[in-house]
Design a protein around this motif. Structure first.
Motif, mmCIF file in Angstrom:
data_model
loop_
_atom_site.group_PDB
_atom_site.id
_atom_site.type_symbol
_atom_site.label_atom_id
_atom_site.label_comp_id
_atom_site.label_asym_id
_atom_site.label_seq_id
_atom_site.Cartn_x
_atom_site.Cartn_y
_atom_site.Cartn_z
ATOM 1 N N UNK A 183 0.845 -1.203 0.000
ATOM 2 C CA UNK A 183 0.000 0.000 0.000
ATOM 3 C C UNK A 183 0.879 1.252 0.000
ATOM 4 N N UNK A 184 0.423 2.298 -0.646
ATOM 5 C CA UNK A 184 1.147 3.569 -0.657
ATOM 6 C C UNK A 184 1.218 4.122 0.764
ATOM 7 N N UNK A 185 2.440 4.339 1.292
ATOM 8 C CA UNK A 185 2.601 4.817 2.670
ATOM 9 C C UNK A 185 1.878 6.133 2.905
ATOM 10 N N UNK A 186 1.783 6.959 1.860
ATOM 11 C CA UNK A 186 1.174 8.269 2.037
ATOM 12 C C UNK A 186 -0.253 8.326 1.497
ATOM 13 N N UNK A 187 -0.876 7.158 1.351
ATOM 14 C CA UNK A 187 -2.270 7.148 0.905
ATOM 15 C C UNK A 187 -3.107 7.938 1.887
ATOM 16 N N UNK A 188 -4.064 8.680 1.407
ATOM 17 C CA UNK A 188 -4.915 9.470 2.272
ATOM 18 C C UNK A 188 -4.310 10.814 2.598
ATOM 19 N N UNK A 189 -3.198 11.153 1.945
ATOM 20 C CA UNK A 189 -2.502 12.418 2.213
ATOM 21 C C UNK A 189 -3.461 13.597 2.111
ATOM 22 N N UNK B 275 -13.757 9.414 5.279
ATOM 23 C CA UNK B 275 -13.359 8.805 4.009
ATOM 24 C C UNK B 275 -11.834 8.911 3.822
ATOM 25 N N UNK B 276 -11.288 10.075 4.116
ATOM 26 C CA UNK B 276 -9.838 10.267 3.994
ATOM 27 C C UNK B 276 -9.086 9.411 5.010
ATOM 28 N N UNK B 277 -9.629 9.328 6.219
ATOM 29 C CA UNK B 277 -8.972 8.499 7.232
ATOM 30 C C UNK B 277 -8.963 7.033 6.817
ATOM 31 N N UNK B 278 -10.077 6.568 6.294
ATOM 32 C CA UNK B 278 -10.152 5.156 5.904
ATOM 33 C C UNK B 278 -9.183 4.827 4.773
ATOM 34 N N UNK B 279 -8.794 5.846 4.011
ATOM 35 C CA UNK B 279 -7.850 5.624 2.913
ATOM 36 C C UNK B 279 -6.405 5.689 3.383
ATOM 37 N N UNK B 280 -6.199 6.048 4.650
ATOM 38 C CA UNK B 280 -4.837 6.235 5.149
ATOM 39 C C UNK B 280 -4.317 4.988 5.861
ATOM 40 N N UNK C 29 7.549 5.278 12.310
ATOM 41 C CA UNK C 29 7.549 6.274 11.237
ATOM 42 C C UNK C 29 8.583 5.881 10.197
ATOM 43 N N UNK C 30 9.740 5.444 10.690
ATOM 44 C CA UNK C 30 10.748 4.955 9.754
ATOM 45 C C UNK C 30 11.787 5.992 9.408
ATOM 46 N N UNK C 31 12.543 5.707 8.373
ATOM 47 C CA UNK C 31 13.720 6.514 8.053
ATOM 48 C C UNK C 31 13.362 7.899 7.522
ATOM 49 N N UNK C 32 12.259 8.023 6.818
ATOM 50 C CA UNK C 32 11.824 9.336 6.332
ATOM 51 C C UNK C 32 10.905 9.948 7.370
ATOM 52 N N UNK C 33 11.286 11.119 7.917
ATOM 53 C CA UNK C 33 10.500 11.693 9.010
ATOM 54 C C UNK C 33 9.118 12.160 8.554
ATOM 55 N N UNK C 34 8.929 12.267 7.255
ATOM 56 C CA UNK C 34 7.600 12.650 6.757
ATOM 57 C C UNK C 34 6.707 11.435 6.467
ATOM 58 N N UNK C 35 7.212 10.240 6.803
ATOM 59 C CA UNK C 35 6.341 9.064 6.641
ATOM 60 C C UNK C 35 5.138 9.166 7.572
ATOM 61 N N UNK D 56 -4.596 9.739 13.903
ATOM 62 C CA UNK D 56 -5.194 10.482 12.782
ATOM 63 C C UNK D 56 -4.176 11.502 12.282
ATOM 64 N N UNK D 57 -3.110 11.017 11.687
ATOM 65 C CA UNK D 57 -2.023 11.896 11.240
ATOM 66 C C UNK D 57 -1.728 11.553 9.783
ATOM 67 N N UNK D 58 -2.439 12.179 8.875
ATOM 68 C CA UNK D 58 -2.362 11.746 7.476
ATOM 69 C C UNK D 58 -1.717 12.782 6.577
ATOM 70 N N UNK D 59 -1.073 13.810 7.179
ATOM 71 C CA UNK D 59 -0.567 14.911 6.361
ATOM 72 C C UNK D 59 0.892 14.770 5.942
ATOM 73 N N UNK D 60 1.579 13.748 6.430
ATOM 74 C CA UNK D 60 2.977 13.565 6.028
ATOM 75 C C UNK D 60 3.877 14.693 6.502
#
Ligand code: SF4
Ligand code: SF4
Length: 171
Positions: free
Chosen positions: A1-7, A16-21, A60-66, A39-43
Motif C-alpha cells: 500500500x502507498x505509505x502516504x495514501x490518504x494524504x 473517508x480520507x482516514x479510511x484511505x490512510x 515512522x521509519x527513516x523518512x520523518x515525513x512518513x 489520525x495523522x495523514x498529512x505527512x
C-alpha cells in the motif's frame, strides 16, 4: 500500500480520507483492549509519537515525513503517545468499556478542565456535538506541560464519530 495514501493538506480529515490512510485503524467491536488510534495523514516532519512509545509500537521509519503506523500487538494502551503528540492527533479507544459505553482517552488543552464524574458534550472531528459522555479520569502531569489527558465513557453507537469533548464554559 502507498505509505502516504490518504494524504491531506489542510483541515480536519473526513472519515473517508482516514479510511484511505495507512495510519488510521479503529479497534473492532469484539476487541476488549484499549488501543492507540492515530489520525495523522498529512505527512508532516514530526516523530515524538515514535520516540515516546516505550513499547516501540509506533513506526515512522527513516523518512520523518512518513505516516506513523501503530502495531496493536505491541500497544498496551498506556497513553504516553497521546500527550506527546504536538498535533493532538492520537487518542485511545476501547469499544467495550462496559455493556453500554465505549471509552476514549484524548488530549485536551482548554481550561477549565472537567471533573471526574462530570457529564460533558462529546464532539466529532469538526467540532460538532455528537452525544453526552461521563468523565472517568483527568490526568495532568508536569511532563505533559499544558496538555491534559482525559478519559470519557460515551454511548457505543457513536464509537467512531467521537474524538474529543466540547470546551467548558468558564463560570
Ligand atoms: S498507547 Fe502506549 S504502548 Fe500504545 S502506542 Fe501509545 S505509547 Fe505506545
Ligand atoms: S507526534 Fe503526532 S503529529 Fe507528530 S507524527 Fe506522530 S501522530 Fe503525527
Amino acid at each position: 500500500m502507498d505509505k502516504n495514501a490518504g494524504l491531506k493538506i489542510t483541515g480536519a480529515p473526513s472519515l473517508e480520507e482516514l479510511h484511505a490512510s495507512v495510519c488510521y485503524r479503529l479497534p473492532s467491536k469484539d476487541c476488549n483492549k484499549t488501543l492507540a488510534v492515530i489520525e495523522c495523514i498529512e505527512g508532516i516532519p514530526c516523530n515524538p509519537c515514535e520516540t515516546a512509545c516505550p513499547q516501540h509500537a509506533i513506526t515512522i521509519g527513516s523518512e520523518i515525513t512518513n505516516i506513523p503506523v501503530v502495531d496493536w500487538d505491541l500497544c498496551t494502551g498506556c497513553g504516553l503517545c497521546v500527550a506527546a503528540c504536538p498535533g493532538l492527533a492520537i487518542y485511545l479507544k476501547n469499544y467495550n468499556y462496559n455493556e453500554e459505553t465505549s471509552l476514549i482517552t484524548f488530549p485536551f488543552e482548554y481550561y477549565p478542565l472537567p471533573e471526574v464524574g462530570q457529564s460533558v458534550t462529546m464532539a466529532n472531528r469538526f467540532g460538532e456535538e455528537i452525544c453526552v459522555g461521563t468523565v472517568l479520569k483527568v490526568l495532568t502531569l508536569k511532563r505533559n506541560d499544558k496538555t491534559a489527558v482525559i478519559s470519557v465513557s460515551y454511548p457505543k453507537e457513536f464509537f467512531e464519530d467521537v474524538i474529543t469533548m466540547k470546551r467548558l464554559k468558564r463560570e
